[in-house]
Design a protein around this motif. Structure first.
Motif, short mmCIF file in Angstrom:
data_model
loop_
_atom_site.label_atom_id
_atom_site.label_comp_id
_atom_site.label_asym_id
_atom_site.label_seq_id
_atom_site.Cartn_x
_atom_site.Cartn_y
_atom_site.Cartn_z
N TYR B 32 0.86 -1.16 0.00
CA TYR B 32 0.00 0.00 0.00
C TYR B 32 0.91 1.23 0.00
O TYR B 32 1.98 1.22 0.64
N PHE B 34 1.38 5.60 0.23
CA PHE B 34 0.80 6.79 0.82
C PHE B 34 1.67 8.01 0.55
O PHE B 34 2.89 7.90 0.42
N TYR B 36 2.08 11.63 2.65
CA TYR B 36 1.73 12.46 3.79
C TYR B 36 2.38 13.83 3.61
O TYR B 36 3.46 13.95 3.03
N LEU B 46 -2.45 12.86 6.13
CA LEU B 46 -2.58 12.01 4.95
C LEU B 46 -3.05 12.84 3.76
O LEU B 46 -4.07 13.53 3.84
N LYS B 49 -3.79 8.03 -0.81
CA LYS B 49 -3.35 6.66 -0.60
C LYS B 49 -3.73 5.80 -1.81
O LYS B 49 -4.72 6.06 -2.49
N LEU B 51 -4.50 1.80 -2.28
CA LEU B 51 -4.66 0.51 -1.64
C LEU B 51 -4.88 -0.58 -2.68
O LEU B 51 -4.32 -1.67 -2.59
N SER B 97 -2.73 -1.67 5.67
CA SER B 97 -3.08 -0.44 6.40
C SER B 97 -2.77 -0.54 7.87
O SER B 97 -2.54 0.46 8.54
N ASN B 98 -2.75 -1.74 8.41
CA ASN B 98 -2.51 -1.89 9.84
C ASN B 98 -1.11 -2.37 10.16
O ASN B 98 -0.87 -2.93 11.22
N TYR B 99 -0.20 -2.15 9.24
CA TYR B 99 1.19 -2.50 9.46
C TYR B 99 2.03 -1.24 9.47
O TYR B 99 1.61 -0.18 9.05
N LYS B 100 3.27 -1.38 9.90
CA LYS B 100 4.14 -0.23 10.03
C LYS B 100 4.33 0.46 8.69
O LYS B 100 4.32 -0.17 7.64
N LEU B 101 4.51 1.78 8.76
CA LEU B 101 4.83 2.57 7.59
C LEU B 101 6.34 2.74 7.49
O LEU B 101 7.01 3.01 8.48
N PHE B 103 8.94 5.18 5.64
CA PHE B 103 8.93 6.48 5.01
C PHE B 103 10.20 6.75 4.22
O PHE B 103 11.28 6.23 4.54
#
Lengths: 114, 113
Positions: B32, B34, B36, B46, B49, B51, B97-101, B103
């Motif tokens: 995924y 993103f 920011y 945000l 995104k 997905l 979406s529920n895992y670490k980002l 950057f």
């Protein structure tokens, strides 16, 4: 609705001290993540908690610890502070589970080590 | 492991000019993506995104980004920038979406009058 709230907004500590940073997620969000953003860099992942269990840990020393409470708020603790711990500490929340909703960030706590 | 490369650390442009902020990623799994934005002394907001589905995603303030799987890129574009777009922009990747980002190092966009 309130966003992710973090406290305090600013903090000054000296080397060797300990610090606790706090985060309240968006209402209904069960997952909280912590990131460290050093000046001029992108955020680095420290921890993720979901339903009060640690779900992930980044490449940080054991001086860093965290926990999540039954109301899904979270604390990040850093012991034996070093000058290099000076940074903006960001908390992010997301619904968790099977949701595809992205993480939402708070405004951060700026920690300065003297 | 995942990584993100933002090819430009600073991008200065004049108001009403078009802009492209470049982002490339590497990952061994589906990702995924993103973008920011961070204004001075604030947290991350945000912007948009990707997905799944359409590879072109748009934000409400005129930015768009296109997911290019073959080139492993997710460049951010805006046809006409405003002074208020001056900020740091971060590209990020995660495997859910529920895992670490993870950057990139960020791109400072400065819009000059």
């Amino acid at each position: 609705d309130a966003g992710v709230t973090q406290s305090p907004t600013h903090l000054i500590k000296t080397r060797g001290q300990q610090v606790t940073l706090r985060c309240s997620p968006i209402s209904g969000h069960k997952s909280v993540s912590w990131y460290q953003q050093v000046l001029g860099q992108g955020p680095q992942f420290i921890f993720q908690y979901y339903e009060k269990e640690e779900r992930g840990r980044g490449n940080f020393p054991d001086r860093f610890s965290a926990r999540q409470f039954p109301n899904y708020s979270s604390e990040l603790n850093v012991n034996a502070l070093l000058l290099g711990d000076s940074a903006l500490y960001l908390c992010a929340s997301s619904p968790g589970g099977n949701s595809n909703q992205p993480q939402h960030f708070g405004d951060g706590t700026r920690l300065s080590i003297l | 492991a995942q990584s993100v490369t933002q090819l430009d650390s600073q991008v200065p442009v004049f108001e009403e000019a078009p802009v492209e902020l470049r982002c490339n990623y590497s990952s061994s799994v589906s990702v995924y993506l993103f973008w920011y934005v961070q204004y001075p002394n604030q947290g991350l907001q945000l912007l948009l995104k990707y997905l799944s589905g359409s590879t072109l995603v748009e934000s409400i303030n005129g930015f768009e980004a296109e997911f290019n799987k073959s080139q492993t890129s997710f460049h951010l574009r805006k046809p006409s920038v405003h002074i208020s777009d001056t900020a740091e922009y971060f590209c990020a990747v995660s495997r859910g979406s529920n895992y670490k980002l993870t950057f990139g190092k960020g791109t400072l966009l400065t819009v000059n009058p």
